[in-house]
Design an enzyme around this catalytic site. Structure first.
Site, PDB file in Angstrom:
ATOM      1  N   GLY A   1       0.885  -1.171   0.000  1.00 37.42           N
ATOM      2  CA  GLY A   1       0.000   0.000   0.000  1.00 37.42           C
ATOM      3  C   GLY A   1       0.912   1.207   0.000  1.00 37.42           C
ATOM      4  N   GLU A   2       0.750   2.046   0.983  1.00 40.88           N
ATOM      5  CA  GLU A   2       1.618   3.217   1.094  1.00 40.88           C
ATOM      6  C   GLU A   2       2.148   3.241   2.535  1.00 40.88           C
ATOM      7  OE1 GLU A   2       3.057   5.425  -0.939  1.00 40.88           O
ATOM      8  OE2 GLU A   2       3.939   5.977   0.980  1.00 40.88           O
ATOM      9  N   SER A   3       3.457   3.012   2.664  1.00 39.32           N
ATOM     10  CA  SER A   3       4.023   2.832   4.007  1.00 39.32           C
ATOM     11  C   SER A   3       3.876   4.079   4.872  1.00 39.32           C
ATOM     12  CB  SER A   3       5.489   2.415   3.919  1.00 39.32           C
ATOM     13  OG  SER A   3       6.281   3.447   3.381  1.00 39.32           O
TER      14      SER A   3
ATOM     15  N   ARG B   1      13.057   2.857  -0.310  1.00 40.06           N
ATOM     16  CA  ARG B   1      11.695   3.054  -0.844  1.00 40.06           C
ATOM     17  C   ARG B   1      11.743   3.439  -2.323  1.00 40.06           C
ATOM     18  NH1 ARG B   1       8.509   7.535   1.465  1.00 40.06           N
ATOM     19  NH2 ARG B   1       6.781   6.614   0.317  1.00 40.06           N
TER      20      ARG B   1
ATOM     21  N   ILE C   1       5.341  -3.045  -7.472  1.00 45.85           N
ATOM     22  CA  ILE C   1       4.598  -1.795  -7.632  1.00 45.85           C
ATOM     23  C   ILE C   1       5.232  -0.714  -6.759  1.00 45.85           C
ATOM     24  CG2 ILE C   1       2.330  -0.692  -7.412  1.00 45.85           C
ATOM     25  CD1 ILE C   1       1.125  -3.549  -7.606  1.00 45.85           C
ATOM     26  N   ARG C   2       5.859   0.268  -7.384  1.00 43.17           N
ATOM     27  CA  ARG C   2       6.621   1.287  -6.628  1.00 43.17           C
ATOM     28  C   ARG C   2       7.401   0.575  -5.505  1.00 43.17           C
ATOM     29  NH1 ARG C   2       3.452   4.305  -3.771  1.00 43.17           N
ATOM     30  NH2 ARG C   2       1.584   3.092  -4.146  1.00 43.17           N
TER      31      ARG C   2
ATOM     32  N   GLU D   1       0.325 -11.486  -3.936  1.00 39.81           N
ATOM     33  CA  GLU D   1      -1.118 -11.749  -3.845  1.00 39.81           C
ATOM     34  C   GLU D   1      -1.899 -11.234  -5.045  1.00 39.81           C
ATOM     35  OE1 GLU D   1       0.594  -9.538  -2.346  1.00 39.81           O
ATOM     36  OE2 GLU D   1      -0.478  -7.659  -2.555  1.00 39.81           O
TER      37      GLU D   1
ATOM     38  N   HIS E   1       4.560  -7.890  -4.530  1.00 42.29           N
ATOM     39  CA  HIS E   1       3.191  -8.302  -4.184  1.00 42.29           C
ATOM     40  C   HIS E   1       2.979  -9.699  -4.761  1.00 42.29           C
ATOM     41  CE1 HIS E   1       1.096  -4.423  -3.093  1.00 42.29           C
ATOM     42  NE2 HIS E   1       2.208  -3.933  -3.618  1.00 42.29           N
TER      43      HIS E   1
ATOM     44  N   CYS F   1       6.111  -5.410   0.396  1.00 41.88           N
ATOM     45  CA  CYS F   1       6.203  -4.077  -0.197  1.00 41.88           C
ATOM     46  C   CYS F   1       6.162  -2.983   0.880  1.00 41.88           C
ATOM     47  CB  CYS F   1       5.139  -3.924  -1.272  1.00 41.88           C
ATOM     48  SG  CYS F   1       5.668  -2.785  -2.549  1.00 41.88           S
TER      49      CYS F   1
HETATM   50  N1  GLN Z   1       6.323   2.871  -2.445  1.00 39.80           N
HETATM   51  C1  GLN Z   1       5.368   2.482  -1.444  1.00 39.80           C
HETATM   52  C2  GLN Z   1       5.763   2.987  -0.065  1.00 39.80           C
HETATM   53  O1  GLN Z   1       6.723   3.619   0.125  1.00 39.80           O
HETATM   54  C3  GLN Z   1       5.186   0.983  -1.388  1.00 39.80           C
HETATM   55  C4  GLN Z   1       4.455   0.498  -2.600  1.00 39.80           C
HETATM   56  C5  GLN Z   1       3.700  -0.768  -2.400  1.00 39.80           C
HETATM   57  O2  GLN Z   1       3.458  -1.214  -1.287  1.00 39.80           O
HETATM   58  N2  GLN Z   1       3.266  -1.332  -3.488  1.00 39.80           N
HETATM   59  O3  GLN Z   1       5.073   2.692   0.849  1.00 39.80           O
END
Ligand code: GLN
Length: 190
Positions: A46-48, A106, A133-134, A170, A168, A77
């Site tokens: 997600g977004e940390s 990150r 993903i990112r 999943e 990821h 992630c």
């Molecule tokens: N770049 C995101 C972060 O810093 C992580 C991306 C992800 O969980 N797919 O949280």
């Protein structure tokens, strides 16, 4: 065995579906009471920075840190970032759970446009297609056991009760990492 999936932000639903597919009971963890009811915890992607803020705002950070000291935790992630001991590119005020002795960067594979699906190879030779993903990179794996690599670089590691992965699993139907995690939880219960 009941495995919790932290459900403050990120793709907790997909992890819960995967656990169900593997015949394991899952629980969306949003409160201290939920956390007390699970044997292990998955921290999803997600977004940390957001997950970190929500953990602090909901007063869950101390509980999750204590949980991660002795119970099995898998961070994928954003989850990997949160359990890493050292994070390059973390926000100055971003609180981490820590515990996994790795240095993680990150967004090291680039932004959203550089997100990709790729093949990872596990130590037993199993290869699976997963999504980056990112994604963060594990720059230094320290004393961790490397569970999987991508282009010869470590992308999944284990240290004692903690497992972390840059990708990821999943989202592409990959099951190997979750199977390894379930084995870890079984070991902890016996
Ligand atoms: N770049 C995101 C972060 O810093 C992580 C991306 C992800 O969980 N797919 O949280």
């Amino acid at each position: 065995m009941r495995i919790g999936v932290l459900a403050l932000q990120g793709d907790s639903r997909e992890h819960l579906l995967l656990l169900k597919q593997l015949g394991v009971e899952g629980l969306a963890v949003k409160t201290e009471g939920d956390l007390a009811a699970v044997d292990a915890l998955i921290i999803p992607g997600g977004e940390s920075t957001t997950i970190s803020k929500l953990l602090v705002n909901f007063d869950l950070m101390p509980q999750v840190r204590t949980f991660a000291k002795s119970k099995p935790v898998l961070g994928t992630c954003a989850g990997l970032i949160l359990i890493s001991d050292e994070v390059i590119g973390a926000l100055p005020d971003q609180e981490l759970i820590t515990g996994l002795p790795v240095k993680t960067e990150r967004n090291a594979y680039g932004g959203q446009l550089n997100s990709f699906e790729g093949s990872v190879v596990f130590a037993d030779g199993t290869s699976e297609n997963v999504a980056f993903i990112r994604a963060p990179k594990i720059l230094e794996a320290g004393n961790c056991e490397v569970l999987a690599t991508h282009n010869q670089e470590p992308v999944a590691v284990k240290f004692r009760n903690l497992m972390g992965a840059s990708f990821h699993p999943e989202l592409t139907g990959a099951t190997h990492l979750h199977k390894l995690f379930i084995s870890l939880v079984e070991e902890h219960q016996s």
